[in-house]
Every structure is written in structure tokens, then in C-alpha cells.
Scaffold this motif. Structure first.
Motif, PDB file in Angstrom:
ATOM      1  N   ILE A 114       0.673  -1.209   0.071  1.00  0.00           N
ATOM      2  CA  ILE A 114       0.113  -0.085  -0.028  1.00  0.00           C
ATOM      3  C   ILE A 114       0.857   1.293  -0.054  1.00  0.00           C
ATOM      4  O   ILE A 114       0.622   2.250  -0.761  1.00  0.00           O
ATOM      5  CB  ILE A 114      -0.901  -0.109   1.285  1.00  0.00           C
ATOM      6  N   SER A 115       2.073   1.298   0.656  1.00  0.00           N
ATOM      7  CA  SER A 115       2.865   2.471   0.710  1.00  0.00           C
ATOM      8  C   SER A 115       3.448   2.621  -0.549  1.00  0.00           C
ATOM      9  O   SER A 115       3.548   3.757  -0.905  1.00  0.00           O
ATOM     10  CB  SER A 115       4.023   2.187   1.916  1.00  0.00           C
ATOM     11  N   ARG A 116       3.942   1.641  -0.992  1.00  0.00           N
ATOM     12  CA  ARG A 116       4.654   1.799  -2.410  1.00  0.00           C
ATOM     13  C   ARG A 116       3.597   2.336  -3.405  1.00  0.00           C
ATOM     14  O   ARG A 116       3.964   2.883  -4.365  1.00  0.00           O
ATOM     15  CB  ARG A 116       5.332   0.384  -2.911  1.00  0.00           C
ATOM     16  N   GLU A 117       2.382   1.619  -3.509  1.00  0.00           N
ATOM     17  CA  GLU A 117       1.448   1.978  -4.444  1.00  0.00           C
ATOM     18  C   GLU A 117       1.145   3.557  -4.328  1.00  0.00           C
ATOM     19  O   GLU A 117       0.798   4.109  -5.237  1.00  0.00           O
ATOM     20  CB  GLU A 117       0.034   1.225  -3.886  1.00  0.00           C
ATOM     21  N   LEU A 118       0.873   3.997  -2.996  1.00  0.00           N
ATOM     22  CA  LEU A 118       0.540   5.477  -2.839  1.00  0.00           C
ATOM     23  C   LEU A 118       1.886   6.297  -3.316  1.00  0.00           C
ATOM     24  O   LEU A 118       1.647   7.556  -3.575  1.00  0.00           O
ATOM     25  CB  LEU A 118       0.230   5.705  -1.425  1.00  0.00           C
ATOM     26  N   ARG A 119       3.008   5.817  -3.033  1.00  0.00           N
ATOM     27  CA  ARG A 119       4.221   6.867  -3.330  1.00  0.00           C
ATOM     28  C   ARG A 119       4.303   6.704  -4.947  1.00  0.00           C
ATOM     29  O   ARG A 119       4.901   7.788  -5.441  1.00  0.00           O
ATOM     30  CB  ARG A 119       5.353   5.976  -2.812  1.00  0.00           C
ATOM     31  N   ARG A 120       4.171   5.663  -5.352  1.00  0.00           N
ATOM     32  CA  ARG A 120       4.433   5.530  -7.067  1.00  0.00           C
ATOM     33  C   ARG A 120       3.411   6.194  -7.962  1.00  0.00           C
ATOM     34  O   ARG A 120       3.574   6.921  -8.755  1.00  0.00           O
ATOM     35  CB  ARG A 120       4.470   4.034  -7.420  1.00  0.00           C
ATOM     36  N   ASN A 121       2.036   6.025  -7.513  1.00  0.00           N
ATOM     37  CA  ASN A 121       0.839   6.362  -8.436  1.00  0.00           C
ATOM     38  C   ASN A 121       0.427   7.625  -7.952  1.00  0.00           C
ATOM     39  O   ASN A 121      -0.731   7.839  -8.621  1.00  0.00           O
ATOM     40  CB  ASN A 121       0.233   5.236  -8.757  1.00  0.00           C
ATOM     41  N   ALA A 122       0.479   8.271  -6.991  1.00  0.00           N
ATOM     42  CA  ALA A 122      -0.256   9.547  -6.532  1.00  0.00           C
ATOM     43  C   ALA A 122       0.216  10.702  -7.400  1.00  0.00           C
ATOM     44  O   ALA A 122       1.573  10.892  -7.817  1.00  0.00           O
ATOM     45  CB  ALA A 122       0.197   9.921  -4.922  1.00  0.00           C
ATOM     46  N   VAL A 123      -0.658  11.641  -7.421  1.00  0.00           N
ATOM     47  CA  VAL A 123      -0.508  13.063  -8.353  1.00  0.00           C
ATOM     48  C   VAL A 123       0.542  13.834  -7.891  1.00  0.00           C
ATOM     49  O   VAL A 123       0.884  13.710  -6.627  1.00  0.00           O
ATOM     50  CB  VAL A 123      -1.517  13.315  -8.796  1.00  0.00           C
ATOM     51  N   GLY A 124       1.007  14.980  -8.359  1.00  0.00           N
ATOM     52  CA  GLY A 124       1.875  15.756  -7.865  1.00  0.00           C
ATOM     53  C   GLY A 124       1.407  16.567  -6.482  1.00  0.00           C
ATOM     54  O   GLY A 124       2.251  16.509  -5.776  1.00  0.00           O
ATOM     55  N   SER A 125       0.253  16.492  -6.400  1.00  0.00           N
ATOM     56  CA  SER A 125      -0.237  17.255  -5.046  1.00  0.00           C
ATOM     57  C   SER A 125      -0.523  16.165  -4.098  1.00  0.00           C
ATOM     58  O   SER A 125      -0.653  16.762  -3.091  1.00  0.00           O
ATOM     59  CB  SER A 125      -1.734  17.756  -5.542  1.00  0.00           C
ATOM     60  N   GLY A 126      -0.159  14.967  -4.140  1.00  0.00           N
ATOM     61  CA  GLY A 126      -0.452  13.896  -3.213  1.00  0.00           C
ATOM     62  C   GLY A 126      -1.479  13.441  -3.266  1.00  0.00           C
ATOM     63  O   GLY A 126      -2.043  12.598  -2.267  1.00  0.00           O
ATOM     64  N   ILE A 127      -2.597  13.519  -4.058  1.00  0.00           N
ATOM     65  CA  ILE A 127      -3.964  12.950  -4.114  1.00  0.00           C
ATOM     66  C   ILE A 127      -3.902  11.797  -4.715  1.00  0.00           C
ATOM     67  O   ILE A 127      -3.287  11.555  -5.889  1.00  0.00           O
ATOM     68  CB  ILE A 127      -4.863  14.137  -4.608  1.00  0.00           C
ATOM     69  N   TYR A 128      -4.350  10.775  -4.421  1.00  0.00           N
ATOM     70  CA  TYR A 128      -4.452   9.387  -5.215  1.00  0.00           C
ATOM     71  C   TYR A 128      -5.793   9.105  -6.009  1.00  0.00           C
ATOM     72  O   TYR A 128      -6.814   9.135  -5.362  1.00  0.00           O
ATOM     73  CB  TYR A 128      -4.200   8.358  -3.961  1.00  0.00           C
ATOM     74  N   ARG A 129      -5.642   9.214  -7.291  1.00  0.00           N
ATOM     75  CA  ARG A 129      -6.678   8.802  -8.268  1.00  0.00           C
ATOM     76  C   ARG A 129      -6.631   7.508  -8.652  1.00  0.00           C
ATOM     77  O   ARG A 129      -5.550   7.402  -9.393  1.00  0.00           O
ATOM     78  CB  ARG A 129      -6.684   9.980  -9.187  1.00  0.00           C
ATOM     79  N   PRO A 130      -7.614   6.462  -8.229  1.00  0.00           N
ATOM     80  CA  PRO A 130      -7.388   5.351  -8.743  1.00  0.00           C
ATOM     81  C   PRO A 130      -7.383   4.897 -10.270  1.00  0.00           C
ATOM     82  O   PRO A 130      -6.661   4.113 -10.474  1.00  0.00           O
ATOM     83  CB  PRO A 130      -8.703   4.639  -8.136  1.00  0.00           C
ATOM     84  N   PHE A 131      -8.124   5.490 -11.042  1.00  0.00           N
ATOM     85  CA  PHE A 131      -8.159   5.375 -12.424  1.00  0.00           C
ATOM     86  C   PHE A 131      -6.845   5.798 -13.198  1.00  0.00           C
ATOM     87  O   PHE A 131      -6.274   5.014 -14.133  1.00  0.00           O
ATOM     88  CB  PHE A 131      -9.201   6.097 -13.193  1.00  0.00           C
ATOM     89  N   GLU A 132      -6.350   6.913 -12.716  1.00  0.00           N
ATOM     90  CA  GLU A 132      -5.052   7.343 -13.336  1.00  0.00           C
ATOM     91  C   GLU A 132      -3.958   6.706 -12.463  1.00  0.00           C
ATOM     92  O   GLU A 132      -2.935   6.379 -13.212  1.00  0.00           O
ATOM     93  CB  GLU A 132      -4.841   8.961 -12.698  1.00  0.00           C
ATOM     94  N   ALA A 133      -4.149   5.785 -11.518  1.00  0.00           N
ATOM     95  CA  ALA A 133      -3.102   5.091 -10.839  1.00  0.00           C
ATOM     96  C   ALA A 133      -2.826   3.751 -11.817  1.00  0.00           C
ATOM     97  O   ALA A 133      -1.877   3.377 -11.876  1.00  0.00           O
ATOM     98  CB  ALA A 133      -3.097   4.985  -9.502  1.00  0.00           C
ATOM     99  N   HIS A 134      -4.066   3.415 -12.041  1.00  0.00           N
ATOM    100  CA  HIS A 134      -4.178   1.995 -12.642  1.00  0.00           C
ATOM    101  C   HIS A 134      -3.492   2.264 -14.450  1.00  0.00           C
ATOM    102  O   HIS A 134      -3.011   1.274 -14.678  1.00  0.00           O
ATOM    103  CB  HIS A 134      -5.789   1.733 -12.721  1.00  0.00           C
ATOM    104  N   ARG A 135      -4.093   3.331 -14.928  1.00  0.00           N
ATOM    105  CA  ARG A 135      -3.266   3.585 -16.124  1.00  0.00           C
ATOM    106  C   ARG A 135      -1.813   3.751 -16.158  1.00  0.00           C
ATOM    107  O   ARG A 135      -1.150   3.192 -17.108  1.00  0.00           O
ATOM    108  CB  ARG A 135      -3.912   5.019 -16.851  1.00  0.00           C
ATOM    109  N   ARG A 136      -1.129   4.246 -14.974  1.00  0.00           N
ATOM    110  CA  ARG A 136       0.175   4.360 -14.808  1.00  0.00           C
ATOM    111  C   ARG A 136       0.783   2.891 -14.701  1.00  0.00           C
ATOM    112  O   ARG A 136       1.819   2.733 -15.234  1.00  0.00           O
ATOM    113  CB  ARG A 136       0.549   5.322 -13.664  1.00  0.00           C
TER     114      ARG A 136
END
Length: 288
Positions: A114-136
């Protein structure tokens, strides 16, 4: 009494994963956008958005572009990796204020995941968007797999020579197995040959000596897949259905129209010799 307050939902609508996967499979098999959308049960607009991508608007202004569906994005992956549904639940729990360990307990994952997922795929403002994270995550997982015909110049040369002689991909596939029985690297199924021909910028697309106005090496002259129509939507071969002998508008014993009764061997005896055949022909001409 019903409350007018809106129920707070997660970020965005839940994806139609099964329909998206089926849609991409049908498109890969050559179905048109409209036919594939009808088959999976979505609208034509949704099918166009999935195939071509779409722009996102806010207050009448374009805010971004959602790319077309990638087959890797909808393909079922190993349970080792986070799925899109898990990423949506992760975003909901994170928005609710749960800690990383609490989220890991809810999803049945390790806290480091979970920590690695939030660190890798969060946007620049620190907000985690699931669809954008899945695309990345899908973009990082995708790798360009070179086709065998691209890595083997000998195989490319053999297929090019046979296509120049107007061989079909099926004939080429069988010929390669017979010519190279101990070299599996030289074998290729006919579908792989079709895909290599239909690939944009394919080296197999060149004018033929027999048809210089066409660049396709196939006998059909087609350089792209033809969209398949559903059975009930295909154009009939004949404008009017064919009628059987029993459905004629007149009695077969009535010899008022020449040519309709001569082939009815069930009710009339066939002519036994040439004289009878000539007599029948004379009668048909006279009746006409």
C-alpha cells in the motif's frame, strides 16, 4: 420518508471490467465499434470512447484527454498485482482517513504494498486517483513484444517470396512446417501472417506484379481487417427468397407456362428417348 441528501460515493463510477475486456477482444478479432458495442451491451458513444479516447471537460473547458482502452488495462492480470477494484477501494479508505496499516488489513495486502502504491502512483499534489494510478501501472507493465517475423530476416524473406507468388497465409503456414520440420522458429500460424500484413507500415505491403495498383500482397487486395456483421444484419444474397415446387402459384398439372413442369419428375414421367425430348422442346417453344 426519503432523504434528499446525496450519498457520498467513491471516486468515479465503477468500471465495467468484464464488458471492457470483451469489447477489446472483439475489436482485436476485427469487429467494428458498433457491432462490438452492441454485443457487450453498451452504447455506440461508449464504444467510440473506448476505442478512440475522449476529452474531459469542466465548465465548458477541456481539462484533459482520456486515452483509448489498452488491452493490457482490461486484461485479467495475476493476483499478485493490485486490481482496479482494489485501487478504487484503496482510494475510498484513504479518503476516509485510515492509516496505511488499516488499509492493508482491509484489502488483505502487505503494508509495504500500500505504501509503495501511494508513493508511485499519486499525483503531484499527493492526491491518489485510482483510475489514473491504474493507467500508470498498466503503462509500466506494458512491453513491446517484437514479432517473430521482425526478429528473423530469413522468415521474413520466405514469407515475402511466397506472398509475391500469390500464396495465401494458410498455404504459407503449412509450407513452412513442411520445409522446416526441425526448426520451430521458422513456423508461423496464418493469423500471425495476417497480423503482420495488417500492421501499419508493414514491410509486406508493396505493389504486386499482378496487381500494381494494390499494395496488399493478399489475393483479396485487402490491407486491413473487414468488420464482421452479425448474422441477422447481413445483406441477403437474393432480394426475394427462392420458392420450392410446392409453393408455385399454379397447379403443376396445368401446363400453361413452359419450363415449370418439365423438371417435376415426381408427378411427370421423364422422356425416354431423344424424340420425346425434341417433342417437348417444340411444345415449349409453341406455348411461349
Amino acid at each position: 420518508m426519503l432523504s434528499s441528501r446525496r450519498v457520498k460515493k467513491g471516486p468515479g463510477r465503477r468500471p465495467q471490467s468484464a464488458k471492457r475486456q470483451r469489447f477489446t477482444e472483439l475489436r482485436a478479432r476485427g469487429w467494428s465499434i458498433l457491432a462490438a458495442a452492441r454485443e457487450v451491451g453498451v452504447s455506440r458513444t461508449t464504444g467510440n470512447n473506448w476505442s478512440r479516447g475522449y476529452k474531459s471537460y469542466r465548465h465548458g473547458q477541456v481539462t484533459g484527454f482520456v486515452p483509448a482502452l489498452d488491452r493490457l488495462a482490461v486484461r485479467e492480470v495475476s493476483a499478485r498485482y493490485l486490481s482496479q477494484d482494489e485501487r478504487i477501494e484503496l482510494a475510498d479508505l484513504r479518503h476516509a482517513g485510515l492509516s496505511i496499516r488499516q488499509i492493508a488489513d482491509q484489502l488483505g495486502r502487505a503494508p509495504s504494498t500500500i505504501s509503495r502504491e501511494l508513493r508511485r502512483n499519486a499525483v503531484g499534489s499527493g492526491i491518489y486517483r485510482p483510475f489514473e494510478a491504474h493507467r500508470r501501472a498498466t503503462a509500466r507493465r506494458a512491453r513491446h513484444q517484437r514479432r517473430r517475423i521482425e526478429t528473423s530476416p530469413e522468415l521474413l524473406q520466405a514469407i515475402s517470396e511466397l506472398l509475391a507468388q500469390r500464396w495465401s497465409p494458410q498455404q504459407i503456414s503449412r509450407h513452412l512446417r513442411r520445409k522446416f520440420p526441425t526448426q520451430p522458429g521458422m513456423w508461423l500460424c496464418h493469423e500471425s501472417i495476417y497480423q503482420a500484413i495488417y500492421l501499419p507500415g508493414s514491410p509486406l505491403l508493396r505493389p504486386s506484379l499482378l496487381a500494381p495498383h494494390r499494395r496488399s500482397p493478399l489475393r483479396t487486395g485487402r490491407d486491413h481487417r473487414r468488420a464482421h456483421q452479425r448474422t441477422e444484419r447481413r445483406r441477403p444474397r437474393f432480394e426475394q427468397p427462392m420458392l420450392t415446387i410446392g409453393q408455385r402459384p399454379f397447379d403443376p398439372l396445368d401446363r400453361s407456362q413452359a419450363g415449370h413442369w418439365e423438371g417435376d419428375l415426381e408427378r411427370h414421367e421423364a422422356p425416354r428417348n431423344r424424340a420425346e425430348v425434341k417433342g417437348l422442346r417444340r411444345w415449349a417453344v409453341a406455348a411461349a
